[in-house]
Design an enzyme around this catalytic site. Structure first.
Site, PDB file in Angstrom:
ATOM      1  N   ARG A  96      12.069   3.960  -0.757  1.00 19.06           N
ATOM      2  CA  ARG A  96      11.282   3.263  -1.371  1.00 19.06           C
ATOM      3  C   ARG A  96      10.919   4.227  -3.544  1.00 19.06           C
ATOM      4  NH1 ARG A  96       7.734   7.487   1.513  1.00 19.06           N
ATOM      5  NH2 ARG A  96       5.442   6.391   0.230  1.00 19.06           N
ATOM      6  N   GLU A 106       0.897 -11.714  -2.575  1.00 14.53           N
ATOM      7  CA  GLU A 106      -0.190 -12.594  -2.809  1.00 14.53           C
ATOM      8  C   GLU A 106      -1.940 -12.109  -4.286  1.00 14.53           C
ATOM      9  OE1 GLU A 106       1.401 -10.091  -1.519  1.00 14.53           O
ATOM     10  OE2 GLU A 106       0.278  -8.602  -2.023  1.00 14.53           O
ATOM     11  N   ILE A 124       4.645  -3.414  -7.786  1.00 19.24           N
ATOM     12  CA  ILE A 124       4.226  -2.353  -7.548  1.00 19.24           C
ATOM     13  C   ILE A 124       4.992  -0.844  -7.051  1.00 19.24           C
ATOM     14  CG2 ILE A 124       1.927  -1.186  -8.015  1.00 19.24           C
ATOM     15  CD1 ILE A 124       1.069  -3.661  -7.679  1.00 19.24           C
ATOM     16  N   ARG A 125       5.790   0.054  -7.974  1.00 20.71           N
ATOM     17  CA  ARG A 125       6.068   1.211  -7.124  1.00 20.71           C
ATOM     18  C   ARG A 125       7.103   0.709  -6.153  1.00 20.71           C
ATOM     19  NH1 ARG A 125       3.427   5.928  -4.759  1.00 20.71           N
ATOM     20  NH2 ARG A 125       4.625   6.201  -5.317  1.00 20.71           N
ATOM     21  N   GLY A 165       0.916  -1.594   0.396  1.00 16.30           N
ATOM     22  CA  GLY A 165       0.084  -0.358  -0.097  1.00 16.30           C
ATOM     23  C   GLY A 165       1.238   0.968   0.128  1.00 16.30           C
ATOM     24  N   GLU A 166       0.340   1.923   0.991  1.00 17.81           N
ATOM     25  CA  GLU A 166       1.289   3.081   0.641  1.00 17.81           C
ATOM     26  C   GLU A 166       1.793   3.340   2.338  1.00 17.81           C
ATOM     27  OE1 GLU A 166       2.150   5.078  -2.521  1.00 17.81           O
ATOM     28  OE2 GLU A 166       3.004   5.357  -0.723  1.00 17.81           O
ATOM     29  N   SER A 167       3.591   3.080   2.907  1.00 15.71           N
ATOM     30  CA  SER A 167       3.500   3.477   4.361  1.00 15.71           C
ATOM     31  C   SER A 167       3.560   4.929   4.876  1.00 15.71           C
ATOM     32  CB  SER A 167       5.435   2.763   3.935  1.00 15.71           C
ATOM     33  OG  SER A 167       5.721   3.080   3.191  1.00 15.71           O
ATOM     34  N   CYS A 190       5.824  -5.211  -0.164  1.00 18.46           N
ATOM     35  CA  CYS A 190       6.120  -4.314  -0.172  1.00 18.46           C
ATOM     36  C   CYS A 190       6.253  -2.671   1.138  1.00 18.46           C
ATOM     37  CB  CYS A 190       5.070  -3.903  -1.356  1.00 18.46           C
ATOM     38  SG  CYS A 190       5.757  -2.764  -2.462  1.00 18.46           S
ATOM     39  N   HIS A 248       4.595  -8.853  -4.860  1.00 18.02           N
ATOM     40  CA  HIS A 248       3.481  -9.263  -4.021  1.00 18.02           C
ATOM     41  C   HIS A 248       3.226 -10.067  -4.248  1.00 18.02           C
ATOM     42  CE1 HIS A 248       2.253  -4.863  -2.865  1.00 18.02           C
ATOM     43  NE2 HIS A 248       3.300  -4.898  -3.741  1.00 18.02           N
TER      44      HIS A 248
HETATM   45  N1  GLN Z   1       5.984   2.996  -3.109  1.00 21.48           N
HETATM   46  C1  GLN Z   1       5.246   2.639  -1.520  1.00 21.48           C
HETATM   47  C2  GLN Z   1       5.209   3.088  -0.547  1.00 21.48           C
HETATM   48  O1  GLN Z   1       6.409   3.969  -1.126  1.00 21.48           O
HETATM   49  C3  GLN Z   1       4.906   0.722  -1.244  1.00 21.48           C
HETATM   50  C4  GLN Z   1       4.226   0.042  -3.307  1.00 21.48           C
HETATM   51  C5  GLN Z   1       3.670  -1.141  -2.832  1.00 21.48           C
HETATM   52  O2  GLN Z   1       3.227  -1.515  -1.658  1.00 21.48           O
HETATM   53  N2  GLN Z   1       3.127  -1.683  -3.768  1.00 21.48           N
HETATM   54  O3  GLN Z   1       4.591   2.768   1.000  1.00 21.48           O
END
Ligand code: GLN
Length: 203
Positions: free
Chosen positions: A109, A175, A137-138, A50-52, A82, A173
């Site tokens: 990140r 999952e 993913i990112r 997700g987004e940390s 991630c 990922h």
């Molecule tokens: N870019 C997100 C972060 O910096 C991590 C991306 C992800 O969990 N798929 O938190």
């Protein structure tokens, strides 16, 4: 018959529903972690992607930072993907942010570039079946790995799956895979082994 193991999935933000589905398909029960009261009696903990930064904010809002940290350090198997991996790294760059320091790794990140550099890549590993892939993913990039931390898979030269003791973390990922990804299977096996050891210790 014994109940299936119970894995808590941090469910403040991110792809917790995909983790729940993958775990259910692998035969374990799940519980969403949204408050300190959800942390009791777990046989494993998942920190999703997700987004940390958003997760850090929500951990404070829900007063979960400390109780979750205690649970993560309790010796139960932990699986972080991630953004989850970013939460448990020793050191986070781009930008620097708070983390639990459970794994001796430095992560950058979004270290593989922007969204359009996301995708599914071959993993180089002796711990996983030949042909195993990972969806990035990112994703964070691991730029250093400290003593005692095993590298279980690489993307090119970069470590992307690491483990120290009961703590397993992936830049990608598993999952999201269709079917049981070998890394999900690896975590579920660690959870089942933990349940067996706990039962033997009680007997
Ligand atoms: N870019 C997100 C972060 O910096 C991590 C991306 C992800 O969990 N798929 O938190």
């Amino acid at each position: 018959m014994e109940d299936a193991p119970l894995v808590g999935v941090l469910a403040l933000q991110g792809d917790f529903a995909e983790h729940e589905a993958a775990l259910a398909a692998a035969g374990v029960r799940t519980r969403r972690i949204r408050a300190a009261a959800d942390l009791g009696g777990l046989d494993g903990i998942v920190l999703p992607g997700g987004e940390s930064t958003t997760m850090l904010k929500l951990l404070d809002v829900e007063e979960l930072w400390r109780p979750l940290g205690d649970a993560l350090r309790s010796g139960v198997p932990v699986f972080a993907t991630c953004a989850g991996m970013i939460l448990i790294a020793d050191r986070v760059e781009n930008p620097n942010q708070r983390s639990y320091g459970l794994l001796p790794i430095t992560v950058v990140r979004n270290g593989y570039g922007r969204q359009y550099h996301s995708g599914t890549f071959a993993l180089v590993s002796t711990a996983l079946p030949a042909g195993t892939t990972g969806t990035f993913i990112r994703a964070p990039r691991i730029t250093s790995v400290g003593a005692g931390c095993e590298v279980l898979a690489r993307r090119g030269d970069d470590p992307v799956l690491v483990r120290r003791g009961p703590v397993l973390a992936a830049c990608f990922h598993p999952e999201l895979a269709t079917g049981l990804h070998p890394v999900v299977a690896m975590f579920v096996e660690a959870v089942r082994a933990y349940v067996r050891r706990s039962a033997a210790a009680r007997a």
